[in-house]
Design a protein around this motif. Structure first.
Motif, PDB file in Angstrom:
ATOM      1  N   TYR A 142      26.296  38.938  46.992  1.00  0.00           N
ATOM      2  CA  TYR A 142      27.379  39.745  46.410  1.00  0.00           C
ATOM      3  C   TYR A 142      27.631  40.931  47.313  1.00  0.00           C
ATOM      4  O   TYR A 142      26.704  41.690  47.617  1.00  0.00           O
ATOM      5  CB  TYR A 142      26.992  40.218  45.000  1.00  0.00           C
ATOM      6  CG  TYR A 142      28.137  40.933  44.312  1.00  0.00           C
ATOM      7  CD1 TYR A 142      29.183  40.211  43.750  1.00  0.00           C
ATOM      8  CD2 TYR A 142      28.202  42.325  44.293  1.00  0.00           C
ATOM      9  CE1 TYR A 142      30.257  40.850  43.166  1.00  0.00           C
ATOM     10  CE2 TYR A 142      29.279  42.973  43.698  1.00  0.00           C
ATOM     11  CZ  TYR A 142      30.297  42.226  43.141  1.00  0.00           C
ATOM     12  OH  TYR A 142      31.376  42.860  42.569  1.00  0.00           O
ATOM     13  N   ASP A 143      28.866  41.069  47.756  1.00  0.00           N
ATOM     14  CA  ASP A 143      29.239  42.206  48.602  1.00  0.00           C
ATOM     15  C   ASP A 143      28.330  42.294  49.835  1.00  0.00           C
ATOM     16  O   ASP A 143      27.893  43.386  50.220  1.00  0.00           O
ATOM     17  CB  ASP A 143      29.108  43.492  47.752  1.00  0.00           C
ATOM     18  CG  ASP A 143      30.154  44.520  48.155  1.00  0.00           C
ATOM     19  OD1 ASP A 143      31.040  44.172  48.950  1.00  0.00           O
ATOM     20  OD2 ASP A 143      30.070  45.660  47.674  1.00  0.00           O
ATOM     21  N   ALA A 184      27.445  42.854  38.184  1.00  0.00           N
ATOM     22  CA  ALA A 184      28.516  41.880  38.429  1.00  0.00           C
ATOM     23  C   ALA A 184      28.367  40.627  37.570  1.00  0.00           C
ATOM     24  O   ALA A 184      29.338  39.903  37.343  1.00  0.00           O
ATOM     25  CB  ALA A 184      28.524  41.497  39.908  1.00  0.00           C
ATOM     26  N   VAL A 210      32.535  44.680  36.064  1.00  0.00           N
ATOM     27  CA  VAL A 210      31.599  45.792  36.303  1.00  0.00           C
ATOM     28  C   VAL A 210      31.728  46.927  35.282  1.00  0.00           C
ATOM     29  O   VAL A 210      30.798  47.691  35.084  1.00  0.00           O
ATOM     30  CB  VAL A 210      31.721  46.347  37.744  1.00  0.00           C
ATOM     31  CG1 VAL A 210      31.030  45.428  38.729  1.00  0.00           C
ATOM     32  CG2 VAL A 210      33.165  46.556  38.140  1.00  0.00           C
ATOM     33  N   MET A 244      32.355  34.662  37.309  1.00  0.00           N
ATOM     34  CA  MET A 244      32.151  34.696  38.765  1.00  0.00           C
ATOM     35  C   MET A 244      32.482  33.343  39.429  1.00  0.00           C
ATOM     36  O   MET A 244      32.233  32.285  38.870  1.00  0.00           O
ATOM     37  CB  MET A 244      30.698  35.099  39.089  1.00  0.00           C
ATOM     38  CG  MET A 244      30.431  35.296  40.558  1.00  0.00           C
ATOM     39  SD  MET A 244      31.588  36.436  41.348  1.00  0.00           S
ATOM     40  CE  MET A 244      30.949  38.029  40.883  1.00  0.00           C
ATOM     41  N   SER A 274      32.155  31.395  43.353  1.00  0.00           N
ATOM     42  CA  SER A 274      31.474  31.586  44.634  1.00  0.00           C
ATOM     43  C   SER A 274      31.692  30.400  45.562  1.00  0.00           C
ATOM     44  O   SER A 274      31.713  29.243  45.126  1.00  0.00           O
ATOM     45  CB  SER A 274      29.973  31.773  44.400  1.00  0.00           C
ATOM     46  OG  SER A 274      29.478  30.670  43.678  1.00  0.00           O
ATOM     47  N   SER A 285      42.474  42.111  36.238  1.00  0.00           N
ATOM     48  CA  SER A 285      42.056  41.118  37.242  1.00  0.00           C
ATOM     49  C   SER A 285      41.419  39.929  36.524  1.00  0.00           C
ATOM     50  O   SER A 285      41.652  38.773  36.887  1.00  0.00           O
ATOM     51  CB  SER A 285      41.008  41.707  38.184  1.00  0.00           C
ATOM     52  OG  SER A 285      41.427  42.925  38.670  1.00  0.00           O
ATOM     53  N   CYS A 334      29.754  35.223  46.579  1.00  0.00           N
ATOM     54  CA  CYS A 334      30.617  35.570  45.440  1.00  0.00           C
ATOM     55  C   CYS A 334      31.839  36.401  45.831  1.00  0.00           C
ATOM     56  O   CYS A 334      31.810  37.135  46.813  1.00  0.00           O
ATOM     57  CB  CYS A 334      29.809  36.387  44.434  1.00  0.00           C
ATOM     58  SG  CYS A 334      28.374  35.512  43.840  1.00  0.00           S
ATOM     59  N   ARG A 335      32.862  36.315  45.014  1.00  0.00           N
ATOM     60  CA  ARG A 335      33.990  37.259  45.106  1.00  0.00           C
ATOM     61  C   ARG A 335      33.583  38.567  44.424  1.00  0.00           C
ATOM     62  O   ARG A 335      32.497  38.645  43.811  1.00  0.00           O
ATOM     63  CB  ARG A 335      35.227  36.670  44.433  1.00  0.00           C
ATOM     64  CG  ARG A 335      35.047  36.362  42.957  1.00  0.00           C
ATOM     65  CD  ARG A 335      36.375  36.187  42.241  1.00  0.00           C
ATOM     66  NE  ARG A 335      36.212  35.561  40.949  1.00  0.00           N
ATOM     67  CZ  ARG A 335      35.757  36.148  39.848  1.00  0.00           C
ATOM     68  NH1 ARG A 335      35.387  37.422  39.882  1.00  0.00           N
ATOM     69  NH2 ARG A 335      35.644  35.494  38.719  1.00  0.00           N
ATOM     70  N   SER A 336      34.479  39.571  44.466  1.00  0.00           N
ATOM     71  CA  SER A 336      34.204  40.812  43.746  1.00  0.00           C
ATOM     72  C   SER A 336      34.223  40.521  42.245  1.00  0.00           C
ATOM     73  O   SER A 336      35.040  39.722  41.778  1.00  0.00           O
ATOM     74  CB  SER A 336      35.267  41.865  44.051  1.00  0.00           C
ATOM     75  OG  SER A 336      35.262  42.131  45.422  1.00  0.00           O
ATOM     76  N   SER A 337      33.353  41.204  41.531  1.00  0.00           N
ATOM     77  CA  SER A 337      33.263  40.951  40.086  1.00  0.00           C
ATOM     78  C   SER A 337      34.384  41.674  39.341  1.00  0.00           C
ATOM     79  O   SER A 337      34.780  42.773  39.709  1.00  0.00           O
ATOM     80  CB  SER A 337      31.914  41.447  39.566  1.00  0.00           C
ATOM     81  OG  SER A 337      31.855  41.314  38.169  1.00  0.00           O
ATOM     82  N   GLU A 349      33.000  37.513  32.192  1.00  0.00           N
ATOM     83  CA  GLU A 349      33.189  37.298  33.627  1.00  0.00           C
ATOM     84  C   GLU A 349      32.235  36.197  34.091  1.00  0.00           C
ATOM     85  O   GLU A 349      31.014  36.314  33.940  1.00  0.00           O
ATOM     86  CB  GLU A 349      32.916  38.616  34.366  1.00  0.00           C
ATOM     87  CG  GLU A 349      32.547  38.505  35.828  1.00  0.00           C
ATOM     88  CD  GLU A 349      33.666  38.028  36.722  1.00  0.00           C
ATOM     89  OE1 GLU A 349      34.468  37.169  36.293  1.00  0.00           O
ATOM     90  OE2 GLU A 349      33.735  38.487  37.866  1.00  0.00           O
TER      91      GLU A 349
END
Ligand code: FAD
Length: 473
Positions: free
Chosen positions: A22-23, A35, A230, A246, A248, A429, A224-227, A244
């Motif tokens: 993640y990130d 996340a 958060v 997620m 990936s 989002s 992963c993409r951005s969560s 959420e």
């Protein structure tokens, strides 16, 4: 153990230490990471619900494994499956596409289709059956990844040498070696296992396979993409904070798949037949549409609440927009029940729901759902942006906000609470991703429409018209 509870689900996922990125950083404890925390907690709540005494006549099969693993043998089994799916979907407002019933149904559908692998080269129906028994006995959780990365979608793309897609690069005494990438896995790292299958249409044998491996298998990575989850405030983000899931990218860095986990390899025909002739599509679509009916009821309820909140019921166009949603709900439910009514027992003794009503329902939903979110925007208007946060309502502004944001029905805080829910469906989002999900997760709407065209028995209709044309009286 036949079914697990939420604590056991979380314990297993935390113990796996899967390679989830993640990130740009490796996630240490996925169950405690902002996340993923909300989605994992909701998934755990579903497992708890499965254990509640009052629901067990629905959540458990007669052999005491979870109904989500049940291979339907009768129409009553289909009804029971629908009720289970809808019980779980009510808990999530249909916002978790990957509640455990989704993938458990997929695995059950593969096991129910094992006859198609019999006497086929490099196919192992007995291993598939044994794995299905293990999964339902241990109540394993699954994600899956089927599609190749989105590089070249031209119709002649198969002519290109492609070292990007996950493929078999070696076979050893221990098993297959897989290298490359798959497009994505929703809930990657949030489940015990990942089922990997070649999408139909593999052009070379090394791209044709079906297997399942533990999520923490060496060399397997989830990027992963951005969560969207958060913000953990239920007031601010009523859906994103909880549901959420997620998405990936899935990378295979020379992953060893032990032979006992390989159900099919290097057999393009069998891989395609399993998809086209097997029970994957009808059984999975039956689960999907059962959930989508509940999601529709939830969003419809939200639209009605907004109409009541700002008292716009008298306007004809408002009634018409809500009626559009009511008609969608009635159509989806009718198609779902039609699929059960027209189900047929196949040669393996499986009660297979009728495909065409289900294909019609999902294809309609791909159009309905974006329209639902549009209707929420058209009814909610500026109320969807005048949304002070939970902290604002705890500050010195509280009195002013409650007064100036009030409606004839609620004080400011309650109005904002309702509109934040609509915002999380139609504007956040998380909400946009939900729309994209419903448009695409089971396949491109354009190509599903083609399948509907191809699978309809058109001749019976054209013959009817033909006979009418030539009728004398
Ligand atoms: C939120 C989300 C979650 C998902 N989760 C999972 C998951 O957990 N596991 C998994 O395996 N998959 C998952 N998917 C992938 C899903 O199965 C694909 O999105 C779907 O099959 C469409 O493929 P694509 O995204 O590659 O789109 P593409 O095939 O790249 O399509 C892009 C555009 O090109 C057009 N196009 C491409 N090829 C053709 C053609 N042959 N004929 C006509 N038009 C064409 C399409 O109509 C579309 O407009 C997920 C997708 C989403 C959006």
């Amino acid at each position: 153990m036949k079914v697990i509870d939420g604590a056991e689900y979380k314990r297993r996922i935390a113990a796996l230490k899967s390679s989830v990125w993640y990130d740009g950083k490796l996630v240490e404890d996925i169950t405690d990471h902002p996340a993923f925390r909300g989605g994992i907690q909701s998934q755990a709540e579903l497992y708890d619900l499965q254990n509640e005494e009052e629901h067990q006549s629905i959540t458990m099969s007669s052999s005491q494994f979870g109904t989500s693993y049940l291979i339907p043998r009768t129409k009553a089994d289909l009804e029971k499956r629908r009720k289970l799916v809808q019980l779980w979907a009510r808990h999530t407002a249909g916002m978790m596409g990957r509640s455990p019933d989704y993938m458990n149904t997929v695995l059950a559908s593969f096991a129910a289709s094992k006859n198609l692998l019999e006497n086929e080269e490099n196919c192992f129906p007995d291993r598939l059956q044994a794995f299905y028994e293990k999964a339902k006995g241990e109540d394993l959780s699954f994600t899956h990844t089927f599609i190749n990365p989105q590089n070249n979608r031209a119709s002649l793309s198969f002519l290109d040498e492609d070292d990007q897609n996950a493929r078999i690069v070696d076979k050893t005494e221990e098993g297959l070696i897989i290298r490359g990438a798959k497009l994505l896995a929703t809930q990657g790292g949030m489940t015990d296992e990942v089922i990997v299958y070649s999408a139909p249409g593999a052009s070379k044998k090394e791209y044709a396979y079906l297997f399942s491996i533990p999520t923490d298998t060496a060399g397997l990575k989830f990027v992963c993409r951005s969560s969207f989850g958060v913000d953990s405030s239920r007031f601010n983000s009523p859906l994103s904070s909880r549901f959420e899931e997620m998405d990936s990218l899935v990378l295979f860095d020379d992953v060893l798949v032990p032979w006992e986990r390989v159900f099919l390899y290097e057999n393009i025909r069998a891989a395609d037949q399993l998809y086209v002739k097997g029970k994957f599509t009808p059984m999975t679509l039956h689960q999907i549409v059962s959930r989508q009916v509940i999601k529709t009821e939830f969003v419809l309820g939200l639209a009605i609440k907004i109409v009541e909140e700002i008292q716009i019921e008298e306007y004809h166009h408002v009634q018409s927009k809500v009626a559009e949603m009511i008609k969608a709900r009635e159509s989806l439910k009718a198609l779902l029940l039609l699929s059960e009514n027209d189900s047929l027992e196949d040669e393996a003794g499986v009660m297979v729901p009728a495909r065409l009503p289900l294909y019609t329902a999902i294809n309609e939903f791909q159009r309905f759902y974006p329209r639902f979110t549009e209707i929420l925007q058209l009814l909610g208007a500026s109320g969807l942006v005048t949304l002070p946060s939970e902290d604002a309502f705890q500050s010195d502004l509280r009195e002013d906000l409650n007064f100036y944001l009030r409606t004839g029905v609620s004080n400011g805080e309650d109005k904002v609470r309702l509109y934040r829910l609509a915002w999380d469906v139609a504007m956040s989002s998380f909400g946009s991703r939900q729309t994209l999900y419903e448009r695409f997760f089971f396949g491109d709407p354009v190509r599903i429409e083609q399948v509907i065209y191809q699978s309809c028995n058109k001749e019976s209709y054209s013959q009817f018209a033909e006979e009418f044309l030539h009728k004398k009286s």
